[in-house]
Write a protein that holds these residues in place. Sequence first.
Motif, PDB file in Angstrom:
ATOM      1  N   UNK A  88      70.407 -16.111  13.458  1.00 47.70           N
ATOM      2  CA  UNK A  88      70.588 -15.121  14.517  1.00 47.70           C
ATOM      3  C   UNK A  88      69.363 -14.212  14.630  1.00 47.70           C
ATOM      4  N   UNK A  89      69.305 -13.434  15.627  1.00 48.50           N
ATOM      5  CA  UNK A  89      68.366 -12.397  16.076  1.00 48.50           C
ATOM      6  C   UNK A  89      67.719 -12.855  17.379  1.00 48.50           C
ATOM      7  N   UNK A  90      66.843 -13.858  17.326  1.00 44.99           N
ATOM      8  CA  UNK A  90      66.211 -14.355  18.548  1.00 44.99           C
ATOM      9  C   UNK A  90      67.097 -15.431  19.169  1.00 44.99           C
ATOM     10  N   UNK A  91      68.254 -15.017  19.663  1.00 45.59           N
ATOM     11  CA  UNK A  91      69.225 -15.966  20.163  1.00 45.59           C
ATOM     12  C   UNK A  91      70.072 -16.510  19.021  1.00 45.59           C
ATOM     13  N   UNK A  92      70.692 -17.636  19.260  1.00 43.58           N
ATOM     14  CA  UNK A  92      71.519 -18.306  18.255  1.00 43.58           C
ATOM     15  C   UNK A  92      70.924 -19.683  17.982  1.00 43.58           C
ATOM     16  N   UNK A  93      70.752 -20.008  16.695  1.00 45.10           N
ATOM     17  CA  UNK A  93      70.154 -21.287  16.317  1.00 45.10           C
ATOM     18  C   UNK A  93      71.071 -22.047  15.377  1.00 45.10           C
ATOM     19  N   UNK A  94      71.135 -23.346  15.580  1.00 43.82           N
ATOM     20  CA  UNK A  94      71.791 -24.240  14.627  1.00 43.82           C
ATOM     21  C   UNK A  94      70.690 -24.915  13.810  1.00 43.82           C
ATOM     22  N   UNK A  95      70.846 -24.904  12.485  1.00 46.65           N
ATOM     23  CA  UNK A  95      69.793 -25.428  11.618  1.00 46.65           C
ATOM     24  C   UNK A  95      70.338 -26.507  10.677  1.00 46.65           C
ATOM     25  N   UNK A  96      69.472 -27.442  10.355  1.00 47.89           N
ATOM     26  CA  UNK A  96      69.767 -28.460   9.350  1.00 47.89           C
ATOM     27  C   UNK A  96      68.555 -28.640   8.466  1.00 47.89           C
ATOM     28  N   UNK A  97      68.777 -28.672   7.168  1.00 46.04           N
ATOM     29  CA  UNK A  97      67.672 -28.707   6.212  1.00 46.04           C
ATOM     30  C   UNK A  97      67.940 -29.763   5.152  1.00 46.04           C
ATOM     31  N   UNK A  98      66.911 -30.511   4.780  1.00 45.07           N
ATOM     32  CA  UNK A  98      67.042 -31.531   3.747  1.00 45.07           C
ATOM     33  C   UNK A  98      65.793 -31.502   2.869  1.00 45.07           C
ATOM     34  N   UNK A  99      66.001 -31.599   1.542  1.00 39.81           N
ATOM     35  CA  UNK A  99      64.889 -31.602   0.599  1.00 39.81           C
ATOM     36  C   UNK A  99      64.429 -33.033   0.344  1.00 39.81           C
ATOM     37  N   UNK A 100      63.129 -33.239   0.449  1.00 39.23           N
ATOM     38  CA  UNK A 100      62.526 -34.529   0.121  1.00 39.23           C
ATOM     39  C   UNK A 100      62.229 -34.619  -1.367  1.00 39.23           C
ATOM     40  N   UNK A 101      61.707 -33.528  -1.939  1.00 32.60           N
ATOM     41  CA  UNK A 101      61.443 -33.381  -3.369  1.00 32.60           C
ATOM     42  C   UNK A 101      61.858 -31.973  -3.758  1.00 32.60           C
ATOM     43  N   UNK A 102      61.582 -31.609  -5.023  1.00 29.85           N
ATOM     44  CA  UNK A 102      62.022 -30.306  -5.526  1.00 29.85           C
ATOM     45  C   UNK A 102      61.496 -29.138  -4.679  1.00 29.85           C
ATOM     46  N   UNK A 103      60.242 -29.223  -4.239  1.00 28.94           N
ATOM     47  CA  UNK A 103      59.629 -28.105  -3.538  1.00 28.94           C
ATOM     48  C   UNK A 103      59.414 -28.356  -2.049  1.00 28.94           C
ATOM     49  N   UNK A 104      59.722 -29.554  -1.588  1.00 27.51           N
ATOM     50  CA  UNK A 104      59.353 -29.943  -0.232  1.00 27.51           C
ATOM     51  C   UNK A 104      60.595 -30.267   0.588  1.00 27.51           C
ATOM     52  N   UNK A 105      60.684 -29.663   1.783  1.00 29.47           N
ATOM     53  CA  UNK A 105      61.863 -29.842   2.628  1.00 29.47           C
ATOM     54  C   UNK A 105      61.462 -29.948   4.095  1.00 29.47           C
ATOM     55  N   UNK A 106      62.363 -30.530   4.885  1.00 34.80           N
ATOM     56  CA  UNK A 106      62.233 -30.573   6.335  1.00 34.80           C
ATOM     57  C   UNK A 106      63.412 -29.820   6.943  1.00 34.80           C
ATOM     58  N   UNK A 107      63.129 -29.050   8.003  1.00 35.49           N
ATOM     59  CA  UNK A 107      64.186 -28.315   8.687  1.00 35.49           C
ATOM     60  C   UNK A 107      64.070 -28.524  10.190  1.00 35.49           C
ATOM     61  N   UNK A 108      65.217 -28.783  10.811  1.00 33.24           N
ATOM     62  CA  UNK A 108      65.292 -28.867  12.261  1.00 33.24           C
ATOM     63  C   UNK A 108      66.105 -27.710  12.807  1.00 33.24           C
ATOM     64  N   UNK A 109      65.624 -27.106  13.887  1.00 33.24           N
ATOM     65  CA  UNK A 109      66.266 -25.908  14.456  1.00 33.24           C
ATOM     66  C   UNK A 109      66.448 -26.105  15.958  1.00 33.24           C
ATOM     67  N   UNK A 110      67.675 -25.919  16.439  1.00 31.18           N
ATOM     68  CA  UNK A 110      67.956 -25.914  17.877  1.00 31.18           C
ATOM     69  C   UNK A 110      68.354 -24.489  18.250  1.00 31.18           C
ATOM     70  N   UNK A 111      67.572 -23.862  19.110  1.00 30.50           N
ATOM     71  CA  UNK A 111      67.783 -22.446  19.423  1.00 30.50           C
ATOM     72  C   UNK A 111      68.126 -22.264  20.906  1.00 30.50           C
ATOM     73  N   UNK A 112      69.045 -21.316  21.149  1.00 34.12           N
ATOM     74  CA  UNK A 112      69.417 -20.964  22.522  1.00 34.12           C
ATOM     75  C   UNK A 112      69.394 -19.437  22.671  1.00 34.12           C
ATOM     76  N   UNK A 113      68.834 -18.961  23.777  1.00 35.44           N
ATOM     77  CA  UNK A 113      68.963 -17.546  24.125  1.00 35.44           C
ATOM     78  C   UNK A 113      69.006 -17.390  25.647  1.00 35.44           C
ATOM     79  N   UNK A 114      69.529 -16.246  26.061  1.00 33.01           N
ATOM     80  CA  UNK A 114      69.727 -16.005  27.490  1.00 33.01           C
ATOM     81  C   UNK A 114      68.536 -15.445  28.203  1.00 33.01           C
ATOM     82  N   UNK A 115      67.428 -15.230  27.518  1.00 33.36           N
ATOM     83  CA  UNK A 115      66.179 -14.753  28.142  1.00 33.36           C
ATOM     84  C   UNK A 115      66.398 -13.465  28.932  1.00 33.36           C
TER      85      UNK A 115
END
Length: 214
Positions: A88-115
């Motif tokens: 939250x804050x800059x609109x509403x976002x749905x996030x998904x995160x997955x770790x490839x290794x102990x320190x390394x991850x990928x995150x996808x974010x879909x964000x919506x706001x009313x501008x």
Amino acid sequence: MKILFIICLSALSITATFAQAQTKKSTGKTTTTKKTTPIKTVTTSKTTSKPVESSEKTAVKSRSKVTQQSKSNTGGLASYKAALGLKFIYGVSATGKVFLKDKHALEGIVRYNGAGGLGSNIAFTALYQYHNNIKDVDGLRWYIGGGGYVNHFSWKDNDIAGVTTFGASGVIGLEYKIKSLPLAISADWVPGYVISKNIGFSAENGGIGIKYTF
């Protein structure tokens, strides 16, 4: 006759003496001494004993165990494998995160706001993130990374065509994994740089997030 007898007797005695002397010499030459060398039996006794660990090795092992326990108690760099959540804050976002290794991850974010009532803004952001623990704070870690995004803005007035842009994104943030619950709380900033149309810097992205961890 007496003289002949005496001569013969003398010859016999000389011959006998000479023969006796020769016998002594031959006996002395043929006498040999045999030396016997005693056979010594050497017995070797092999003693097998289990190696005894020194106090130094024991101390190293105990320290390694303590280190492993401390890593697990601090939430670890891979305290969870994947997570889904909201931001939250800059609109509403749905996030998904997955770790490839102990320190390394990928995150996808879909964000919506009313501008601000002018229309609707939908953006998709993909990020690579590098994580590391913050010492002395159980479960808290920082992360930094980058990636790209695609954004589509639709005006409220249907007579005006929408605008689609894309660009590069960065990310810097903090995340706290709650030890007793499958939840993680984060706060980050995700600035962007538009490279398609109206080239420029965009700072209004990121927010406060909560994720359910697996």
